[in-house]
Enzyme design. Structure first.
Site, PDB file in Angstrom:
ATOM      1  N   LYS A   1      13.320  40.032  44.458  1.00 24.51           N
ATOM      2  CA  LYS A   1      12.585  41.243  44.075  1.00 24.51           C
ATOM      3  C   LYS A   1      11.121  40.942  43.783  1.00 24.51           C
ATOM      4  CE  LYS A   1      14.439  40.885  39.428  1.00 24.51           C
ATOM      5  NZ  LYS A   1      15.829  40.867  39.064  1.00 24.51           N
TER       6      LYS A   1
ATOM      7  N   LYS B   1      13.815  32.659  49.798  1.00 24.49           N
ATOM      8  CA  LYS B   1      14.931  33.545  49.485  1.00 24.49           C
ATOM      9  C   LYS B   1      14.442  34.978  49.315  1.00 24.49           C
ATOM     10  CE  LYS B   1      17.758  33.499  45.763  1.00 24.49           C
ATOM     11  NZ  LYS B   1      18.501  33.048  44.602  1.00 24.49           N
TER      12      LYS B   1
ATOM     13  N   LYS C   1      10.283  30.531  32.853  1.00 24.94           N
ATOM     14  CA  LYS C   1       9.810  31.879  32.507  1.00 24.94           C
ATOM     15  C   LYS C   1       8.675  31.821  31.494  1.00 24.94           C
ATOM     16  CE  LYS C   1      13.947  34.656  33.371  1.00 24.94           C
ATOM     17  NZ  LYS C   1      14.857  35.660  32.801  1.00 24.94           N
TER      18      LYS C   1
HETATM   19  P1  AMP Z   1      18.893  37.991  40.732  1.00 21.47           P
HETATM   20  O1  AMP Z   1      18.256  39.204  41.300  1.00 21.47           O
HETATM   21  O2  AMP Z   1      18.117  36.744  41.045  1.00 21.47           O
HETATM   22  O3  AMP Z   1      19.296  38.095  39.293  1.00 21.47           O
HETATM   23  O4  AMP Z   1      20.239  37.776  41.567  1.00 21.47           O
HETATM   24  C1  AMP Z   1      21.517  38.219  41.206  1.00 21.47           C
HETATM   25  C2  AMP Z   1      22.521  37.525  42.109  1.00 21.47           C
HETATM   26  O5  AMP Z   1      22.334  37.980  43.471  1.00 21.47           O
HETATM   27  C3  AMP Z   1      22.323  36.006  42.185  1.00 21.47           C
HETATM   28  O6  AMP Z   1      23.053  35.321  41.231  1.00 21.47           O
HETATM   29  C4  AMP Z   1      22.790  35.664  43.592  1.00 21.47           C
HETATM   30  O7  AMP Z   1      24.170  35.412  43.615  1.00 21.47           O
HETATM   31  C5  AMP Z   1      22.504  36.914  44.383  1.00 21.47           C
HETATM   32  N1  AMP Z   1      21.281  36.761  45.194  1.00 21.47           N
HETATM   33  C6  AMP Z   1      20.003  37.025  44.811  1.00 21.47           C
HETATM   34  N2  AMP Z   1      19.127  36.835  45.823  1.00 21.47           N
HETATM   35  C7  AMP Z   1      19.879  36.439  46.884  1.00 21.47           C
HETATM   36  C8  AMP Z   1      19.574  36.109  48.250  1.00 21.47           C
HETATM   37  N3  AMP Z   1      18.331  36.149  48.728  1.00 21.47           N
HETATM   38  N4  AMP Z   1      20.594  35.753  49.050  1.00 21.47           N
HETATM   39  C9  AMP Z   1      21.858  35.731  48.600  1.00 21.47           C
HETATM   40  N5  AMP Z   1      22.209  36.031  47.341  1.00 21.47           N
HETATM   41  C10 AMP Z   1      21.249  36.391  46.488  1.00 21.47           C
END
Ligand code: AMP
Ligand code: TRP
Length: 333
Positions: free
Chosen positions: A200, A197, A114
């Site tokens: 956002k 993946k 980051k």
């Molecule tokens: P984040 O938005 O990266 O903080 O993601 C929060 C949680 O959502 C992560 O710890 C993952 O378990 C799940 N997650 C995020 N992106 C994906 C994705 N593309 N596929 C599956 N799980 C996801």
């Protein structure tokens, strides 16, 4: 029998969760609340480790809460709360700062990633100590289990190290928590770049399905998903990532196996696959969107649900903090 404690957290950093968050994390959180005394925290103190617009932060905190409730987190069973409503998080973080080595904190890879993105000179000290605040989030609730994505493994290791260090210096105080790495069975990929993946920070918004997207928008995004030219509906991650992602989404949403879906669509074109996937995704997400918007209409009610969660969280957190202060040798009022 009393249920074991469980804690997890998420940042209020977007106006909508996406399909990956929903299938990869949220559905598992909802399923776990029966078997655990669960605490789910929206980490606004963590959010400000990078610049935030105050109006957006306030809005996104409520939107995040509304989506969790709409997706099935039950405020009667689990405590859903906002981190800044529980002062003990910042208080315990200070204590843990004082038993963390500078070198130890410097090894955290998420900080390195980051801070590189924003330029090291622009990074705040808060971003540097982010994992120590996360350790405080966790240790206050004495959880046995912390469900997180793979990217949080190192922060969980630090949390365990700090808990063991405190316990050995000052006497048994903290439960040593176990990371429960969420199953990647439901790993969802970007619709436009199906080798990446879903995230956002997608380069093209068409690649990302948001929980708060209108049905017509979801249909449009799925219809324009990248596929391939061989025309066969078959799961093959390496050679057919786009089609495989659509099959994976369909399977995760409906609970049907990929083999079953392949069989039922055999001989049909990608257009049929996309129509069915869009229909299934909308059938699941639309009630969540509608419910979340209803909750957001009544901010008073939403805030009172969060206040209820904070009350329960404060009780547990204050008990742990009092024990910590006592162990440290602080004179108590
Ligand atoms: P984040 O938005 O990266 O903080 O993601 C929060 C949680 O959502 C992560 O710890 C993952 O378990 C799940 N997650 C995020 N992106 C994906 C994705 N593309 N596929 C599956 N799980 C996801
Ligand atoms: N760092 C986590 C993330 O980026 C969010 C988080 C903060 C968290 N505190 C937590 C996760 C405590 C689990 C437990 O996803």
């Amino acid at each position: 029998m009393t249920k074991p404690n469980l804690l997890s957290g998420m940042q209020p950093s977007a106006s909508s969760l996406h399909l990956g968050n929903y299938l990869g994390a949220l559905t598992q959180w909802v399923a776990m609340q029966k078997d655990y005394n669960a605490y789910y925290v929206i980490v606004d103190l963590h959010a400000i480790t990078v610049p935030q617009d105050p109006k957006e932060l306030r809005e996104n905190t409520r939107r995040t809460a509304a989506q969790y409730l709409a997706a099935g987190l039950d405020p009667e069973q689990s405590a859903l709360f906002v981190q800044s409503h529980v002062p003990a998080h910042a208080q315990l973080a200070w204590v843990l700062n004082c038993i963390t080595g500078f070198g130890e904190a410097s090894r955290m890879t998420q900080f390195k990633d980051k801070s590189q993105k924003g330029g090291a000179d622009n990074s705040s000290v808060g971003l540097f100590t982010y994992p120590i605040l996360q350790a405080a989030d966790i240790l206050l609730y004495q959880p046995k289990s912390v469900p997180v994505g793979e990217d949080q493994r190192q922060h969980l290791e630090l949390t365990r190290d700090l808990a063991m260090r405190f316990n050995s210096r000052f006497g048994d105080t903290f439960t040593i928590p176990q990371a429960q790495i969420l199953k990647e069975t439901a790993k969802i990929y970007d619709l436009q770049v199906p080798t990446a993946k879903m995230s956002k920070s997608a380069a093209d918004p068409k690649g990302l399905i948001n929980l708060m997207d209108e049905p017509a928008v979801i249909t449009k995004k799925i219809k324009s998903a990248v596929t391939d030219t061989d025309g066969e509906i078959r799961f093959d991650q390496a050679n057919k990532p786009g089609v495989s992602n659509l099959l994976g989404i369909y399977s995760a949403i409906t609970g049907k196996s990929v083999a079953e879906i392949e069989a039922s669509l055999s001989g049909q074109g990608y257009g049929s696959l996309k129509s069915e996937v869009a229909e299934a995704v909308i059938a699941t997400l639309d009630p969540i969107r509608v419910r979340a918007l209803e909750l957001l209409e009544d901010k008073g009610e939403l805030d009172s649900l969060l206040a209820k969660g904070a009350k329960k969280a404060n009780e547990q957190a204050e008990a742990t903090l009092a024990l910590v202060y006592d162990r440290l040798g602080f004179v108590r009022p």
